[in-house]
Write a protein that holds these residues in place. Structure first.
Motif, mmCIF file in Angstrom:
data_model
loop_
_atom_site.group_PDB
_atom_site.id
_atom_site.type_symbol
_atom_site.label_atom_id
_atom_site.label_comp_id
_atom_site.label_asym_id
_atom_site.label_seq_id
_atom_site.Cartn_x
_atom_site.Cartn_y
_atom_site.Cartn_z
ATOM 1 N N ALA A 40 0.830 -1.212 0.000
ATOM 2 C CA ALA A 40 0.000 0.000 0.000
ATOM 3 C C ALA A 40 0.861 1.257 0.000
ATOM 4 N N GLN A 41 2.059 1.167 0.561
ATOM 5 C CA GLN A 41 2.977 2.305 0.560
ATOM 6 C C GLN A 41 3.343 2.735 -0.854
ATOM 7 N N ARG A 42 3.253 1.780 -1.788
ATOM 8 C CA ARG A 42 3.722 2.054 -3.152
ATOM 9 C C ARG A 42 2.597 2.105 -4.185
ATOM 10 N N TYR A 43 1.544 1.269 -4.038
ATOM 11 C CA TYR A 43 0.522 1.345 -5.087
ATOM 12 C C TYR A 43 -0.375 2.576 -4.944
ATOM 13 N N CYS A 44 -0.441 3.174 -3.766
ATOM 14 C CA CYS A 44 -1.212 4.413 -3.605
ATOM 15 C C CYS A 44 -0.443 5.574 -4.239
ATOM 16 N N PRO A 45 -1.072 6.336 -5.149
ATOM 17 C CA PRO A 45 -0.368 7.439 -5.818
ATOM 18 C C PRO A 45 -0.442 8.759 -5.057
ATOM 19 N N ALA A 46 -0.877 8.713 -3.786
ATOM 20 C CA ALA A 46 -1.085 9.959 -3.048
ATOM 21 C C ALA A 46 -0.425 9.968 -1.669
ATOM 22 N N GLY A 47 0.378 8.976 -1.351
ATOM 23 C CA GLY A 47 1.054 8.961 -0.062
ATOM 24 C C GLY A 47 0.129 8.779 1.123
ATOM 25 N N VAL A 48 -0.973 8.057 0.911
ATOM 26 C CA VAL A 48 -1.950 7.858 1.991
ATOM 27 C C VAL A 48 -1.423 6.876 3.032
ATOM 28 N N GLN B 79 -6.326 12.364 4.643
ATOM 29 C CA GLN B 79 -6.501 13.697 4.044
ATOM 30 C C GLN B 79 -5.924 13.760 2.634
ATOM 31 N N ASN B 80 -4.942 12.890 2.336
ATOM 32 C CA ASN B 80 -4.280 12.918 1.026
ATOM 33 C C ASN B 80 -5.080 12.211 -0.059
ATOM 34 N N CYS B 81 -6.099 11.469 0.302
ATOM 35 C CA CYS B 81 -6.756 10.546 -0.629
ATOM 36 C C CYS B 81 -7.387 11.290 -1.806
ATOM 37 N N VAL B 82 -7.037 10.870 -3.031
ATOM 38 C CA VAL B 82 -7.602 11.469 -4.250
ATOM 39 C C VAL B 82 -8.742 10.620 -4.814
ATOM 40 N N HIS B 83 -9.223 9.659 -4.020
ATOM 41 C CA HIS B 83 -10.392 8.851 -4.386
ATOM 42 C C HIS B 83 -10.153 8.009 -5.639
#
Length: 545
Positions: A487-495, A512-516
């Protein structure tokens, strides 16, 4: 506090292309039918992200005079370049003759889908549709007979601890004779409906990609308005992944660029975000971006399973339309036209059902009407493109697609299978070497947090986390030792982060970083992360994606 409710003939969840097309078509057919659309973004278009090369077929059916009405569909495609990138320095342009005809874009336009949705919303409101942005549909409501009754919007003013704040306001119930779900890819209510009504019975699992996109302002001498560039191969192929890139020259010396990473990849160390940063340094791409300014960043998952993965789209009291049902045509890398058509067909069936004084029925005729539409026939003809890419890779898969689509027009008498879900493709970290990505240079490549800033993402911080875990122990106790917590890597927003503390590692969610984008809901190898809607208006605020 008891929730208030409002009654409509038709409730539509999501102000994307399918939902707005459905709303407009219903009112065109019968202005007595009351229609409302709820949208979780701060405004229509705020959460819309797409490439987007647009095929105007459905728009022309819906509004034949769209040019006269001022639809923001202006930049016609003037050139198609396709490259196979062999490595970080070399690329081979593919002769047009060998390109699958689905990738030819004569008569298509490069657009902002967000701006098109804003325009569609204006047309819908002029037709008498009520549109409510800032309201997130959080719950499906059911009648006693099990049919869908409508939806409830989420409560506002609930603290992170679950307690009501001074600003608390309960959600609103919206009841309808029919409810159309148009949430886009991996809609969280759509997921529940598919499960409840077994709509995917006999179907293959849906397949996905994560699309990461930026808009750049570039020097005039590097800009070629109307030019479309697609690539395959490097950088993803270097790490055993599949996918491809897009680079589109729009108006005002702006260039749209992005990378779609197929979420069937196996290497848990792969980072789609960092692969995208690498891609921009390739000479084929760099020549257009160098010296430019990055304006906007965003990310969104796409459905790419095609007909084989498409669930039944109707159930008692409602329908799934657009990418809530996976209507994107991956062979074309386009989905707006098929999404709109699915919404229009649904609208026609719902209008007939209401005219016949039916309510909360299972409108089974929608299934047949959709299968008779050009949208379904198009998807059927190109059904083998995605499975061929998974089975044989981008190069051989595209060669197969050339034979299947260009020579046989999609009529080969077999359907390729792709039965393994994307999250099941992940392999243990012990089988791979960690990938060392280059540090961003701040000119072409950037870090995640700087990028998320350009998405204008904002959430009320004191609210329950919308990225929920079925088991809070899984990330550290299983995903970390087994998959190096991807999850540290597949998320493109640093969530998602693993924080090393004296008592051991801790899994941190920076909601707060989530771009949905929904990637976590899709790719988590244990399916432990469940994305639900935050408070209405939370998330990105894309100006023109």
């Amino acid at each position: 506090m008891e929730r208030e409710y409002m009654e409509y003939d038709v409730v539509i969840v999501g102000a994307g292309p399918s939902g707005l097309a459905a709303a407009c078509r219903i009112r065109q057919l019968n202005e007595e039918i009351s229609v409302c659309v709820v949208e979780k973004g701060s405004e229509v278009g705020a959460h819309i992200l797409s490439g987007a090369v647009f095929e105007p077929k459905a728009l022309t059916e819906l509004f034949p005079d769209w040019k006269e009405k001022g639809a923001p569909v202006n930049v016609e495609v003037k050139g198609d370049d396709i490259y196979v990138l062999k490595n970080a320095e070399k690329g081979q342009k593919v002769p047009n003759f060998f390109v699958p005809k689905t990738m030819h874009n004569e008569g298509n336009y490069i657009i902002s889908l967000g701006n098109l949705c804003r325009w569609l919303a204006e047309q819908a409101e002029a037709l008498g549709v009520e549109i409510y942005p800032c309201f997130a549909a959080s719950e499906v409501l059911y009648n006693e007979d099990g049919s869908v009754k409508g939806i409830a919007t989420g409560d506002m003013g609930v603290g992170m601890d679950g307690e009501h704040k001074d600003s608390y306001m309960p959600g609103m119930e919206l009841h309808g004779k029919y409810t159309l779900f148009a949430e886009g890819c991996r809609g969280h209510l759509g997921k529940q409906l598919i499960s409840k009504y077994n709509l995917d019975e006999g179907k293959e699992p849906q397949h996905y990609g994560i699309g990461i996109k930026e808009i750049w302002k570039v020097p005039a001498e590097q800009h070629q308005e109307g030019l479309v560039v697609h690539t395959a191969g490097w950088p993803l192929a270097e790490n055993g992944a599949a996918g491809g890139s897009f680079l589109y020259h729009i108006e005002d010396n702006q260039v749209v660029c992005g990378l779609i990473t197929d979420l069937s990849y196996s290497n848990p160390y792969l980072s789609p975000f960092d692969e995208f940063q690498r891609y921009k340094h390739h000479p084929v791409i760099k020549q257009y971006l160098e010296g430019g300014e990055r304006l906007v960043y965003g990310a969104r998952a796409i459905c790419k399973g095609g007909i084989q993965s498409q669930p039944k789209m109707h159930f008692p009291g409602g329908m799934l339309i657009g990418d809530d049902a996976g209507t994107l045509n991956f062979a074309k890398i386009k989905g707006s036209h098929t999404a709109m058509k699915s919404g229009m067909v649904a609208a026609e069936c719902v209008a007939e059902a209401i005219k016949a004084d039916r309510a909360n029925d299972d409108v089974v005729e929608f299934g047949e009407a959709y299968k008779n539409s050009w949208a379904y026939k198009e998807l059927w003809a190109q059904r083998n493109f995605g499975p061929a890419q998974h089975k044989w890779g981008n190069i051989i898969g595209s060669a197969y697609a050339f034979i299947d689509i260009n020579i046989f027009n999609g009529s080969l008498p077999w359907t390729l299978s792709d039965p393994v879900a994307d999250h099941e493709q992940m392999k243990p970290a012990a089988e791979f070497t960690p990938i060392t990505y280059p540090k961003p240079d701040g000119k072409l490549s950037f870090d995640k947090l700087t990028s998320v800033f350009l998405s204008n993402t904002n959430h009320e911080e004191d609210q329950p986390c919308h990225l929920t875990l079925k088991d809070a122990e899984v990330p550290v106790n299983y995903n970390l030792p087994t998959y190096a917590e991807p999850a540290q890597r597949y998320c493109p927003a640093g969530v998602y982060e693993i924080i090393e503390e004296s008592e051991g590692p801790r899994f941190q969610i920076n909601a707060q970083n989530c771009v949905h984008c929904k990637t976590c809901d899709i790719k988590d190898p244990t399916q432990n992360i469940v994305w639900v809607v935050p408070e209405g208006a939370g998330g990105p605020n894309y100006p023109n994606m």
